[in-house]
Design a protein around this motif. Structure first.
Motif, PDB file in Angstrom:
ATOM      1  N   CYS A 298       6.552  -3.513   6.193  1.00 22.41           N
ATOM      2  CA  CYS A 298       6.605  -3.463   7.585  1.00 22.41           C
ATOM      3  C   CYS A 298       5.739  -2.268   7.908  1.00 22.41           C
ATOM      4  O   CYS A 298       5.016  -2.209   8.732  1.00 22.41           O
ATOM      5  N   ALA A 299       6.034  -1.092   7.227  1.00 26.12           N
ATOM      6  CA  ALA A 299       5.063  -0.052   7.395  1.00 26.12           C
ATOM      7  C   ALA A 299       3.573  -0.264   7.363  1.00 26.12           C
ATOM      8  O   ALA A 299       2.918   0.266   8.100  1.00 26.12           O
ATOM      9  N   GLN A 300       3.222  -0.894   6.288  1.00 25.65           N
ATOM     10  CA  GLN A 300       1.923  -1.356   5.899  1.00 25.65           C
ATOM     11  C   GLN A 300       1.305  -2.318   7.218  1.00 25.65           C
ATOM     12  O   GLN A 300       0.422  -1.922   7.619  1.00 25.65           O
ATOM     13  N   LYS A 301       2.260  -3.156   7.639  1.00 22.74           N
ATOM     14  CA  LYS A 301       1.618  -3.861   8.759  1.00 22.74           C
ATOM     15  C   LYS A 301       1.512  -3.271  10.019  1.00 22.74           C
ATOM     16  O   LYS A 301       0.391  -3.423  10.532  1.00 22.74           O
TER      17      LYS A 301
ATOM     18  N   THR B  70       0.795  -1.212  -0.039  1.00 24.08           N
ATOM     19  CA  THR B  70       0.066  -0.070   0.019  1.00 24.08           C
ATOM     20  C   THR B  70       1.029   1.346  -0.042  1.00 24.08           C
ATOM     21  O   THR B  70       0.395   2.130  -0.735  1.00 24.08           O
ATOM     22  N   MET B  71       1.945   1.220   0.733  1.00 27.02           N
ATOM     23  CA  MET B  71       2.815   2.329   0.739  1.00 27.02           C
ATOM     24  C   MET B  71       3.859   2.112  -0.680  1.00 27.02           C
ATOM     25  O   MET B  71       4.680   1.120  -0.679  1.00 27.02           O
ATOM     26  N   PRO B  72       3.968   3.164  -1.109  1.00 24.93           N
ATOM     27  CA  PRO B  72       4.723   3.002  -2.449  1.00 24.93           C
ATOM     28  C   PRO B  72       6.266   3.034  -2.158  1.00 24.93           C
ATOM     29  O   PRO B  72       6.615   3.630  -1.289  1.00 24.93           O
ATOM     30  N   ASP B  73       6.834   2.136  -2.945  1.00 24.57           N
ATOM     31  CA  ASP B  73       8.296   2.217  -2.849  1.00 24.57           C
ATOM     32  C   ASP B  73       9.019   3.634  -2.924  1.00 24.57           C
ATOM     33  O   ASP B  73      10.036   3.856  -2.170  1.00 24.57           O
TER      34      ASP B  73
END
Length: 169
Positions: free
Chosen positions: A101-104, A72-75
């Motif tokens: 990890c940020a998405q989690k 969900t969070m773009p690279d």
């Protein structure tokens, strides 16, 4: 005085010839030494196969799965944040792992806030004693709204302290 070992009775041309011969001999010796070193290196370097651990297999499997996954969070956003924090050239696989990890982390906070919202609305219904037919909907049909009063305890559970500004009171 000849400090480099040359004979004082040599002519300049004889001196140049003997210097060239010395250089050629030293190059030949280096070449022979390099060949013998290569041969001994090949003979002495017997590569022993190390069995692959299960952790390495799992890591390789994770990296291959992440190649096809779009978090969900773009690279690009993750890379920009990482470079802003001081990371230089970062491997794209590491950027993808940090994105996941940020998405989690965000997903865990949102899920905890939802649980707080459900328990808060359930407690309000039970404490009021009477409820209308509108409140007796199936819990799956109910829509929830993310409110600060649900988000604050969820963030506190994860170690983030957040306070509402005074003008929102």
């Amino acid at each position: 005085m000849a400090s480099d070992g040359e004979d004082m009775n040599m002519t300049p041309t004889e001196s140049e010839v003997s210097a060239a011969e010395t250089e050629n001999e030293s190059e030949d010796n280096l070449h022979i030494d390099a060949q013998s070193d290569e041969e001994t290196d090949e003979e002495s370097l017997e590569v022993e196969e190390v069995p692959v651990t299960s952790e390495e297999v799992e890591m390789d499997e994770l990296l291959t799965q992440l190649e096809d996954y779009a978090p969900t969070m773009p690279d690009a956003l993750t890379l920009s944040i990482m470079q802003g924090c001081g990371f230089g050239a970062v491997d794209p696989r590491i950027v993808r792992i940090v994105s996941v990890c940020a998405q989690k982390f965000i997903s865990d906070i949102a899920n905890d806030a939802l649980q707080h919202c459900k328990t808060r609305t359930t407690n309000i219904q039970h404490s009021s004693g009477h409820s209308s037919n509108k409140d007796k909907k199936n819990p799956k049909d109910r829509k929830y709204t993310l409110a600060m009063e649900d988000l604050l305890p969820a963030l506190a559970d994860h170690g983030i302290t957040m306070r509402k500004p005074q003008y929102f009171v």
